[in-house]
Design a protein around this motif. Structure first.
Motif, PDB file in Angstrom:
ATOM      1  N   LEU A  32       0.874  -1.104  -0.143  1.00 40.57           N
ATOM      2  CA  LEU A  32       0.082   0.011  -0.143  1.00 40.57           C
ATOM      3  C   LEU A  32       0.951   1.399  -0.093  1.00 40.57           C
ATOM      4  O   LEU A  32       0.532   2.385  -0.528  1.00 40.57           O
ATOM      5  N   ALA A  33       2.266   1.268   0.486  1.00 42.37           N
ATOM      6  CA  ALA A  33       3.030   2.306   0.341  1.00 42.37           C
ATOM      7  C   ALA A  33       3.824   2.198  -0.767  1.00 42.37           C
ATOM      8  O   ALA A  33       4.650   3.171  -0.902  1.00 42.37           O
ATOM      9  N   ASN A  34       4.094   1.121  -1.299  1.00 43.17           N
ATOM     10  CA  ASN A  34       4.792   0.973  -2.539  1.00 43.17           C
ATOM     11  C   ASN A  34       4.311   1.658  -3.751  1.00 43.17           C
ATOM     12  O   ASN A  34       3.212   1.418  -4.070  1.00 43.17           O
ATOM     13  N   ARG A  35       5.127   2.104  -4.546  1.00 40.06           N
ATOM     14  CA  ARG A  35       4.862   2.646  -5.956  1.00 40.06           C
ATOM     15  C   ARG A  35       5.824   2.161  -7.131  1.00 40.06           C
ATOM     16  O   ARG A  35       5.743   2.700  -8.340  1.00 40.06           O
ATOM     17  N   SER A  36       6.330   0.786  -6.903  1.00 39.32           N
ATOM     18  CA  SER A  36       7.207   0.410  -8.147  1.00 39.32           C
ATOM     19  C   SER A  36       6.835  -1.183  -8.373  1.00 39.32           C
ATOM     20  O   SER A  36       6.924  -1.331  -9.677  1.00 39.32           O
ATOM     21  N   ILE A  37       6.497  -1.885  -7.455  1.00 36.57           N
ATOM     22  CA  ILE A  37       6.231  -3.407  -7.820  1.00 36.57           C
ATOM     23  C   ILE A  37       5.063  -3.449  -8.849  1.00 36.57           C
ATOM     24  O   ILE A  37       3.783  -3.192  -8.511  1.00 36.57           O
ATOM     25  N   SER A  38       5.113  -4.012  -9.956  1.00 39.55           N
ATOM     26  CA  SER A  38       4.349  -4.303 -11.128  1.00 39.55           C
ATOM     27  C   SER A  38       3.944  -5.750 -11.185  1.00 39.55           C
ATOM     28  O   SER A  38       2.892  -6.096 -11.735  1.00 39.55           O
ATOM     29  N   PHE A  39       4.933  -6.656 -10.980  1.00 34.77           N
ATOM     30  CA  PHE A  39       4.853  -7.983 -11.112  1.00 34.77           C
ATOM     31  C   PHE A  39       5.057  -8.791  -9.759  1.00 34.77           C
ATOM     32  O   PHE A  39       6.094  -8.754  -9.442  1.00 34.77           O
ATOM     33  N   LEU A  40       4.115  -9.535  -9.309  1.00 38.69           N
ATOM     34  CA  LEU A  40       4.295 -10.036  -8.059  1.00 38.69           C
ATOM     35  C   LEU A  40       3.753 -11.612  -8.036  1.00 38.69           C
ATOM     36  O   LEU A  40       2.628 -12.108  -8.721  1.00 38.69           O
ATOM     37  N   ASP A  41       4.557 -12.538  -7.783  1.00 36.10           N
ATOM     38  CA  ASP A  41       4.322 -14.002  -7.805  1.00 36.10           C
ATOM     39  C   ASP A  41       4.332 -14.679  -6.421  1.00 36.10           C
ATOM     40  O   ASP A  41       5.381 -14.671  -5.699  1.00 36.10           O
TER      41      ASP A  41
END
Length: 326
Positions: A179-188
């Motif tokens: 919720l505070a992150n603005r970079s992770i786009s791909f999560l497995d």
């Protein structure tokens, strides 16, 4: 050609391709020779050392190399035995290294202590974009260390935590960090133990975070109730394009919700629902949703309790869409 540590030739490392060193039984002695050759090398960008029986000592030699090497952008240590001691050495040097972007450390016996070292590194490193931690032993406790870093890290884009014994508690901690992150786009997060409560936490991220584009939750325990939370979030989400929900105990009730999503969502292009508990009625819901959705072109529903005709209709529709470039 196999490069045995007893016949390592320094010259070959100036010209070898990125595939040349994997699966070669190099071991710690061999990787030490490689590391020494690459200390001041400015030509090689990618180093693949996967499947080479490298242990902690070998990883430490690579870490020493990274202190002076300013060329490598990708390092693959997959399927070795570097363990927590090896990742400590690598993490310490990556706190200062500003060239490496991709780090693959899958299947290396990394536990909570190693996760702590990674978390400390990610709080200071602003270059790494991709980390693959598949098949380690991070657990909920180890993930907590990494989550503290995710809250402040602004460069990590792709994060693979598959097969890491993560449960709802870990998923909820990760959700709070995202919720505070603005970079992770791909999560497995595939092949873990996340059920409806973890799905609820992750759904809050999908509802408010406009950055995650691909989410893999295959082989967890999401169920129909967990799908409800995901459905609610995706009714608001306009970013997610890939959602993998294979083998998650999803039945007709969950699929009915997803079919209503298909009627209004304009960004989801891939939805995989293989190996669930979907029956003919659920497949019909999907078919109705596809009639109104013109965006999705990869919808899988194999290995469910369907008549052949139902899944053939869905398969052929997606094939036709891909052929037309939709």
């Amino acid at each position: 050609m196999h490069c045995r540590r007893t016949v390592v030739c320094t010259l070959c490392f100036w010209v070898c391709s990125w595939k040349a060193l994997e699966r070669n039984h190099i071991g710690d002695d061999g990787v030490t020779s490689i590391a020494n050759a690459l200390r001041d090398n400015s030509g090689m960008r990618t180093l693949n050392l996967s499947y080479n029986n490298i242990h902690t000592e070998g990883a430490k030699q690579v870490a020493l190399m990274l202190e002076t090497n300013q060329a490598l952008t990708s390092l693959d240590f997959g399927f070795n035995h570097i363990e927590d001691g090896g990742i400590e050495a690598i993490s310490n040097v990556l706190k200062k290294n500003d060239t490496l972007k991709v780090l693959n450390i899958e299947y290396n016996g990394i536990h909570q202590e190693g996760a702590n070292f990674l978390g400390a590194m990610l709080q200071l490193n602003h270059t790494i974009t991709t980390i693959n931690l598949l098949k380690n032993h991070i657990t909920d406790e180890g993930l907590e260390f990494i989550c503290s870093a995710i809250k402040v890290n602004d460069t990590l884009v792709s994060f693979n935590l598959a097969y890491n014994n993560i449960h709802d508690e870990g998923a909820k901690k990760l959700a709070a960090a995202l919720l505070a992150n603005r970079s992770i786009s791909f999560l497995d997060l595939s092949f873990n133990h996340i059920d409806k409560d973890g799905a609820k936490g992750l759904s809050a991220v999908l509802a408010s975070n406009g950055f995650i584009r691909e989410l893999n939750l295959e082989s967890n325990k999401i169920g129909d109730e967990g799908v409800k939370y995901i459905w609610e979030s995706l009714m608001k989400n306009t970013v997610l394009s890939v959602l993998i929900l294979n083998n998650n105990f999803i039945g007709n009730e969950g699929v009915q919700l997803l079919s209503t999503l298909l009627k209004v969502n304009g960004t989801l292009r891939k939805l995989h629902l293989d190996s669930n508990h979907i029956k003919n009625e659920g497949a019909k819901y999907i078919i109705e949703g596809l009639k109104e959705n013109k965006v999705i072109n990869d919808l899988r529903i194999f290995y469910n309790a369907l008549d052949k005709d139902e899944w053939i209709i869905i398969r052929d529709e997606c094939i036709n869409r891909r052929a037309m470039g939709k």
